[in-house]
Design a protein around this motif. Structure first.
Motif, PDB file in Angstrom:
ATOM      1  N   LYS A  73       0.837  -1.202   0.000  1.00  0.00           N
ATOM      2  CA  LYS A  73       0.000   0.000   0.000  1.00  0.00           C
ATOM      3  C   LYS A  73       0.875   1.257   0.000  1.00  0.00           C
ATOM      4  O   LYS A  73       0.639   2.180  -0.773  1.00  0.00           O
ATOM      5  CB  LYS A  73      -0.918  -0.006   1.228  1.00  0.00           C
ATOM      6  CG  LYS A  73      -1.834   1.180   1.312  1.00  0.00           C
ATOM      7  CD  LYS A  73      -2.689   1.129   2.561  1.00  0.00           C
ATOM      8  CE  LYS A  73      -3.495   2.414   2.690  1.00  0.00           C
ATOM      9  NZ  LYS A  73      -4.175   2.491   3.981  1.00  0.00           N
ATOM     10  N   LYS A  74       1.898   1.266   0.853  1.00  0.00           N
ATOM     11  CA  LYS A  74       2.809   2.420   0.905  1.00  0.00           C
ATOM     12  C   LYS A  74       3.557   2.576  -0.415  1.00  0.00           C
ATOM     13  O   LYS A  74       3.774   3.699  -0.880  1.00  0.00           O
ATOM     14  CB  LYS A  74       3.802   2.257   2.055  1.00  0.00           C
ATOM     15  CG  LYS A  74       3.187   2.422   3.411  1.00  0.00           C
ATOM     16  CD  LYS A  74       4.200   2.181   4.515  1.00  0.00           C
ATOM     17  CE  LYS A  74       3.553   2.281   5.886  1.00  0.00           C
ATOM     18  NZ  LYS A  74       4.480   1.910   6.963  1.00  0.00           N
ATOM     19  N   LEU A  75       3.948   1.463  -1.018  1.00  0.00           N
ATOM     20  CA  LEU A  75       4.651   1.510  -2.300  1.00  0.00           C
ATOM     21  C   LEU A  75       3.752   2.095  -3.389  1.00  0.00           C
ATOM     22  O   LEU A  75       4.198   2.932  -4.185  1.00  0.00           O
ATOM     23  CB  LEU A  75       5.145   0.114  -2.690  1.00  0.00           C
ATOM     24  CG  LEU A  75       5.938   0.001  -3.978  1.00  0.00           C
ATOM     25  CD1 LEU A  75       7.204   0.854  -3.923  1.00  0.00           C
ATOM     26  CD2 LEU A  75       6.313  -1.462  -4.226  1.00  0.00           C
ATOM     27  N   ALA A  76       2.494   1.684  -3.406  1.00  0.00           N
ATOM     28  CA  ALA A  76       1.556   2.229  -4.389  1.00  0.00           C
ATOM     29  C   ALA A  76       1.385   3.737  -4.209  1.00  0.00           C
ATOM     30  O   ALA A  76       1.374   4.496  -5.189  1.00  0.00           O
ATOM     31  CB  ALA A  76       0.216   1.512  -4.285  1.00  0.00           C
ATOM     32  N   GLU A  77       1.272   4.187  -2.962  1.00  0.00           N
ATOM     33  CA  GLU A  77       1.120   5.620  -2.687  1.00  0.00           C
ATOM     34  C   GLU A  77       2.367   6.398  -3.107  1.00  0.00           C
ATOM     35  O   GLU A  77       2.260   7.476  -3.702  1.00  0.00           O
ATOM     36  CB  GLU A  77       0.841   5.842  -1.203  1.00  0.00           C
ATOM     37  CG  GLU A  77      -0.515   5.348  -0.749  1.00  0.00           C
ATOM     38  CD  GLU A  77      -0.671   5.313   0.768  1.00  0.00           C
ATOM     39  OE1 GLU A  77       0.306   5.611   1.489  1.00  0.00           O
ATOM     40  OE2 GLU A  77      -1.777   4.987   1.231  1.00  0.00           O
ATOM     41  N   THR A  78       3.532   5.855  -2.792  1.00  0.00           N
ATOM     42  CA  THR A  78       4.785   6.529  -3.151  1.00  0.00           C
ATOM     43  C   THR A  78       4.955   6.568  -4.662  1.00  0.00           C
ATOM     44  O   THR A  78       5.360   7.599  -5.217  1.00  0.00           O
ATOM     45  CB  THR A  78       5.983   5.824  -2.486  1.00  0.00           C
ATOM     46  OG1 THR A  78       5.759   5.776  -1.075  1.00  0.00           O
ATOM     47  CG2 THR A  78       7.288   6.550  -2.763  1.00  0.00           C
ATOM     48  N   ASN A  79       4.645   5.471  -5.333  1.00  0.00           N
ATOM     49  CA  ASN A  79       4.747   5.448  -6.794  1.00  0.00           C
ATOM     50  C   ASN A  79       3.770   6.422  -7.439  1.00  0.00           C
ATOM     51  O   ASN A  79       4.089   7.055  -8.444  1.00  0.00           O
ATOM     52  CB  ASN A  79       4.531   4.030  -7.326  1.00  0.00           C
ATOM     53  CG  ASN A  79       5.739   3.159  -7.156  1.00  0.00           C
ATOM     54  OD1 ASN A  79       6.852   3.639  -6.973  1.00  0.00           O
ATOM     55  ND2 ASN A  79       5.527   1.855  -7.192  1.00  0.00           N
ATOM     56  N   GLU A  80       2.595   6.558  -6.845  1.00  0.00           N
ATOM     57  CA  GLU A  80       1.627   7.526  -7.369  1.00  0.00           C
ATOM     58  C   GLU A  80       2.156   8.953  -7.226  1.00  0.00           C
ATOM     59  O   GLU A  80       2.043   9.772  -8.146  1.00  0.00           O
ATOM     60  CB  GLU A  80       0.291   7.371  -6.642  1.00  0.00           C
ATOM     61  CG  GLU A  80      -0.832   8.149  -7.276  1.00  0.00           C
ATOM     62  CD  GLU A  80      -2.169   7.822  -6.646  1.00  0.00           C
ATOM     63  OE1 GLU A  80      -2.949   8.768  -6.442  1.00  0.00           O
ATOM     64  OE2 GLU A  80      -2.428   6.645  -6.364  1.00  0.00           O
ATOM     65  N   ALA A  81       2.770   9.247  -6.073  1.00  0.00           N
ATOM     66  CA  ALA A  81       3.354  10.576  -5.859  1.00  0.00           C
ATOM     67  C   ALA A  81       4.503  10.816  -6.838  1.00  0.00           C
ATOM     68  O   ALA A  81       4.627  11.911  -7.410  1.00  0.00           O
ATOM     69  CB  ALA A  81       3.850  10.714  -4.425  1.00  0.00           C
ATOM     70  N   ASN A  82       5.335   9.805  -7.060  1.00  0.00           N
ATOM     71  CA  ASN A  82       6.446   9.937  -8.007  1.00  0.00           C
ATOM     72  C   ASN A  82       5.931  10.132  -9.427  1.00  0.00           C
ATOM     73  O   ASN A  82       6.499  10.917 -10.191  1.00  0.00           O
ATOM     74  CB  ASN A  82       7.359   8.709  -7.930  1.00  0.00           C
ATOM     75  CG  ASN A  82       8.192   8.692  -6.677  1.00  0.00           C
ATOM     76  OD1 ASN A  82       8.299   9.679  -5.966  1.00  0.00           O
ATOM     77  ND2 ASN A  82       8.783   7.546  -6.384  1.00  0.00           N
ATOM     78  N   THR A  83       4.867   9.434  -9.778  1.00  0.00           N
ATOM     79  CA  THR A  83       4.270   9.600 -11.104  1.00  0.00           C
ATOM     80  C   THR A  83       3.791  11.032 -11.291  1.00  0.00           C
ATOM     81  O   THR A  83       3.983  11.626 -12.357  1.00  0.00           O
ATOM     82  CB  THR A  83       3.101   8.607 -11.289  1.00  0.00           C
ATOM     83  OG1 THR A  83       3.603   7.280 -11.174  1.00  0.00           O
ATOM     84  CG2 THR A  83       2.428   8.790 -12.636  1.00  0.00           C
TER      85      THR A  83
END
Length: 164
Positions: free
Chosen positions: A109-119
């Motif tokens: 879940k944290k990885l998905a959130e971080t990847n979304e922010a990076n995107t």
């Protein structure tokens, strides 16, 4: 059967550790994107690729172990879930599976959130680059009504031609 369950548990813990490292790199990537450090971004991306390849190998092993466990319980490997395993095994092992699943869910879940922010950071950077590129390549498109203004517009120097 206990050996297979232990193997699956170890596999899932290894995947969890790899995903934690990917999350750490994704967080590091966030600051690198803000700074615009291309060399660091390239290094991080290469590290991520290596970790994802390792996760892929572990996932293949996990699927093999899952087929073995499904055969033992007379279930389809495609239908077997970790919840099914937790429900069918004794308590010390089922508690370990629950713990790993909770940790894995949290890190993904944290990885998905971080990847979304990076995107979003990458998208904003691209929009800025495109805007700046358009400013450098486009002619002045403001309307004018006099001959003098039209001739000056035609002579305006562009920094770059926009031919592709």
């Amino acid at each position: 059967m206990e050996k297979i369950l232990t193997g699956l548990l170890e596999n899932m813990m290894s995947q969890f550790e790899l995903y934690q490292r990917v999350l750490s790199l994704a967080s590091e990537k966030k600051s690198v994107l803000v700074k615009g450090d291309i060399h660091q971004l390239e290094r991080i991306t290469k590290e991520e690729e290596g970790l994802i390849l390792q996760v892929g190998r572990l996932e293949e092993q996990r699927l093999s172990l899952q087929r073995d466990i499904a055969g033992h319980f007379a279930l389809s490997a495609a239908d077997l879930t970790v919840s099914d395993i937790i429900d069918r095994v004794e308590e010390p092992i089922s508690a370990q599976f629950r713990h790993v699943v909770e940790n894995m869910t949290d890190v993904l879940k944290k990885l998905a959130e971080t990847n979304e922010a990076n995107t979003e950071l990458v998208r904003n950077s691209l929009e800025f680059v495109n805007f700046y590129f358009n400013v450098l390549t486009d002619n002045d498109s403001t309307p004018s009504y006099g001959e003098k203004e039209d001739s000056q517009k035609g002579n305006a120097a562009k920094i770059f031609d926009r031919k592709v």
